[in-house]
Design a protein around this motif. Structure first.
Motif, PDB file in Angstrom:
ATOM      1  N   UNK A 405       0.791  -1.221   0.000  1.00 24.26           N
ATOM      2  CA  UNK A 405       0.000   0.000   0.000  1.00 24.26           C
ATOM      3  C   UNK A 405       0.822   1.267   0.000  1.00 24.26           C
ATOM      4  N   UNK A 406       2.133   1.170   0.028  1.00 28.44           N
ATOM      5  CA  UNK A 406       2.982   2.362   0.002  1.00 28.44           C
ATOM      6  C   UNK A 406       3.156   2.823  -1.438  1.00 28.44           C
ATOM      7  N   UNK A 407       2.962   4.108  -1.661  1.00 27.06           N
ATOM      8  CA  UNK A 407       3.120   4.696  -2.990  1.00 27.06           C
ATOM      9  C   UNK A 407       4.281   5.686  -2.949  1.00 27.06           C
ATOM     10  N   UNK A 435       3.938  -7.871  -7.677  1.00 20.84           N
ATOM     11  CA  UNK A 435       2.758  -7.310  -7.035  1.00 20.84           C
ATOM     12  C   UNK A 435       2.702  -5.801  -7.051  1.00 20.84           C
ATOM     13  N   UNK A 436       3.804  -5.128  -7.411  1.00 22.21           N
ATOM     14  CA  UNK A 436       3.819  -3.668  -7.469  1.00 22.21           C
ATOM     15  C   UNK A 436       3.150  -3.184  -8.753  1.00 22.21           C
ATOM     16  N   UNK A 469      -5.207   0.835   0.317  1.00 21.21           N
ATOM     17  CA  UNK A 469      -5.616   0.457   1.669  1.00 21.21           C
ATOM     18  C   UNK A 469      -6.964  -0.255   1.687  1.00 21.21           C
ATOM     19  N   UNK A 470      -7.788  -0.004   0.670  1.00 19.12           N
ATOM     20  CA  UNK A 470      -9.115  -0.622   0.645  1.00 19.12           C
ATOM     21  C   UNK A 470      -9.052  -2.117   0.371  1.00 19.12           C
ATOM     22  N   UNK A 477      -4.959  -3.638  -5.681  1.00 13.09           N
ATOM     23  CA  UNK A 477      -6.262  -3.264  -6.245  1.00 13.09           C
ATOM     24  C   UNK A 477      -6.340  -3.654  -7.717  1.00 13.09           C
ATOM     25  N   UNK A 478      -7.513  -4.025  -8.209  1.00  7.57           N
ATOM     26  CA  UNK A 478      -7.660  -4.356  -9.635  1.00  7.57           C
ATOM     27  C   UNK A 478      -7.231  -3.198 -10.516  1.00  7.57           C
TER      28      UNK A 478
END
Length: 634
Positions: A405-407, A435-436, A469-470, A477-478
């Motif tokens: 979740x880190x951007x 996964x990134x 985060x969702x 996320x998709x």
């Protein structure tokens, strides 16, 4: 069809109002009669007082005429401004209807040529008019609807549509054709209109008698494109001769506006098609990476722009990710964008390093013109090594969204825009963990009149982190939903520029799914290649593919050994397919040919073409790579 609620109050005639003003004050006030007695002797009226009434009436008539003419001029000005505000065809026709009903007429019918000719196009035959729009005044309940409607069928308040023919064919030499050719509006009770209106409206349709209908041709720049019919109810004053001038002004402005709208519609269609063909129809599906993209034009009035994106498969299961932005929003910008995109695809096919690709793009932009400038970001992702190499030419930096979740905004040397000339470009190599998600975008997403570019980049980074985060720390996320969510951050007034967006999800290829060897260019190399391939297939549980894979590997390695001077590389990749890559230092690409019965060779690529699902050959800076793919499942 639109209706306008209103009512027309009856007005006293001008002479009646004048007589009422000249009555004796005592009589107007209702004074009591004089006491009984001999009648008073009449007093003589002064001569000057007897001559004042005609002058007053004439002055009042002149003032009323001037007032009506002033109102007419103000109406024409307001109506033409409303018509001119329209951009497309429907807006212009709607502007004419709303401007005239109920101020000028109680109903209007607008006919346009079907199909409408564009520019200098030769109109098709036959000449057909189609009822494009109708508008009318709705009668109030206390205005005697039935009586008025019975006298004026075209203004029937009991129906939702005007009972007029939807299509009308204009016959050459007919009454309607002659009126349209004359261009000038005519009253409905004129001899020409009495013959033309039944042809236009259809048999059995009647119009009001007297000066209560006007037929106005709509003539564009070169030809008649339609007609408008203005109608008034019997309880309303009839049209005056000056109203023909008003109808002519309205018809002229409407016809010229329609001409421009049709031309604009054609240009918008061409712009849409040009933009669509300049951008990829669909993204490739390379091994180890998933892709998604979006493109939004700047506005409806600037549909074509210079933003583009691309994903180009490279040898070795790599993929090149490209996003660029040519300055401007015009056909020229789109054309330059298309040339730069084609150049980038050609350079990518040569497998040049990212900084070299930008260098050649810079030279190409200078050849196109001195003011041809663009920004571009070129990245190459290797799913085997889980690394990405990025070079930048004045473009906003990419953002990497990690699995947790880190951007982060990647630190990439900014470089100078393409077209400046005389500058060097620098490439950096970074980790691309599985996964990134890498997000490439143009400045239209982060820069607007309401915020500077770095503020927009920080807002984009926070938006990506909040979206991640969702889905939790263990799930990305998709991609499609992520692209939509990114575009949702745009608010009113944020669309100053077109937007290109390219998202890449790094899945990578696990080291256990890769087998890599060096083979010396000798006669024993094909046999060794067969043994190595057999062992790798056994380790992966793909023994059923051994026969076909060994045959194809032997043929491709044999061709490589024949021309190579340095060690030959052999690599097997297991994903949803089994991919084999054989590289050597010879730049000559193999070509499939039909071997004769007496030839000893020339059948290797024929076998590869028959047994493999796909195959190909790519020239590299150090030689070439020949590859083929075989399905792992039947």
């Amino acid at each position: 069809m639109t209706e306008h609620p209103t009512s027309h109050e009856g007005r006293q005639p001008l002479a009646a109002r004048s007589q009422e003003r000249t009555r004796p004050r005592a009589q107007a006030a209702g004074a009591s009669p004089a006491p009984a007695g001999p009648p008073p002797k009449p007093q003589p009226q002064p001569q000057a007082q007897a001559q004042v009434h005609p002058a007053q009436l004439q002055a009042q008539d002149i003032a009323g005429t001037a007032r009506r003419e002033g109102d007419r001029l103000r109406f024409v000005g307001a109506a033409t401004r409303r018509i001119a505000r329209g951009i497309d065809l429907d807006e212009i026709v709607l502007g004419l209807c709303r401007a005239t009903v109920p101020t000028f007429s109680d109903a209007i019918l607008v006919y346009l040529r079907d199909p409408l000719p564009v520019g200098d196009e030769r109109p098709v035959s036959p000449f057909v008019l189609r009822l494009r729009r109708t508008d009318r005044l709705r009668l109030n309940a206390d205005d005697g609807d039935q009586a008025v409607a019975g006298a004026l069928p075209l203004l029937d308040a009991g129906s939702d549509t005007v009972p007029a023919a939807e299509l009308c064919e204009v016959h050459s030499g007919g009454a309607l054709s002659e009126v349209l050719r004359g261009v000038r509006p005519v009253f409905g009770d004129s001899a020409a209109a009495r013959a033309a209106l039944p042809e236009l409206l259809g048999d059995g349709r009647s119009v009001p008698s007297g000066h209560r209908a006007i037929l106005a041709p709509l003539r564009g720049r070169r030809r008649v494109i339609g007609a408008a019919v203005f109608l008034r109810r019997p309880d309303r004053p009839a049209f005056e001769p000056n109203d023909l001038l008003v109808a002519a002004q309205l018809a002229t402005h409407t016809a010229l506006g329609i001409d421009k709208a049709v031309l604009y519609g054609r240009e918008a269609y061409i712009a849409d098609e040009l933009q669509r063909t300049m951008l990829p129809d669909s993204l490739p599906q390379p091994t180890g990476v998933r892709l998604a993209s979006r493109y939004l034009p700047a506005a409806e009035t600037a549909r074509v722009g210079g933003d583009w994106y691309d994903a180009i498969p490279l040898p070795g299961s790599r993929v090149a990710l490209v996003v660029g932005d040519v300055m401007g929003h015009s056909m020229t910008s789109a054309a330059i964008m298309g040339q730069l995109r084609t150049t980038a695809q050609t350079l990518a096919g040569l497998d040049l390093p990212p900084q070299e690709v930008l260098h050649h793009l810079d030279e190409q932009a200078q050849r196109l013109g001195t003011d041809r400038m663009a920004t571009c970001l070129y990245a190459v992702y290797d799913p085997v090594s889980h690394r990405i190499t990025i070079a930048n030419a004045g473009h906003p930096p990419p953002i990497l969204l990690h699995l947790g979740g880190r951007a982060e905004v990647l630190r990439v040397p900014p470089g100078a825009p393409i077209g400046v000339g005389g500058v060097d470009f620098e490439a950096v190599e970074l980790d691309a963990p599985a996964g990134a998600t890498l997000l490439l975008y143009t400045d239209g997403l982060v820069e607007s009149r309401l915020r500077d570019v770095w503020t927009g980049i920080e807002q984009l980074r926070e938006r990506l982190a909040d979206t991640a985060q969702l889905t939790g720390p263990d799930h990305s996320p998709p991609l499609e939903a992520l692209c939509d969510d990114v575009l949702d951050m745009l608010g009113p007034g944020d669309r100053d520029d077109d937007i290109a967006l390219l998202a890449a999800r790094f899945d990578g290829i696990a080291p256990s799914d890769v087998a890599y060897w060096f083979l010396e260019p000798e006669d024993a190399a094909p046999g060794r290649a067969r043994r190595l391939a057999r062992r790798a297939l056994a380790r992966w549980g793909l023994e059923e593919l051994s026969d076909s894979v060994e045959l194809l590997v032997s043929e491709v390695v044999t061709n490589a050994v024949r021309y190579a001077e340095r060690p030959v590389t052999l690599r097997l990749l297991r994903t949803d397919v089994l991919r084999c890559e054989v590289g050597d230092d010879s730049p000559q690409l193999p070509r499939q040919r039909r071997a004769r019965d007496t030839d000893e060779g020339g059948r290797g690529l024929f076998l590869v073409n028959r047994l493999a699902r796909r195959w190909g050959a790519t020239r590299l800076s150090t030689g070439k790579v020949v590859w083929f793919e075989i399905p792992t499942r039947a």
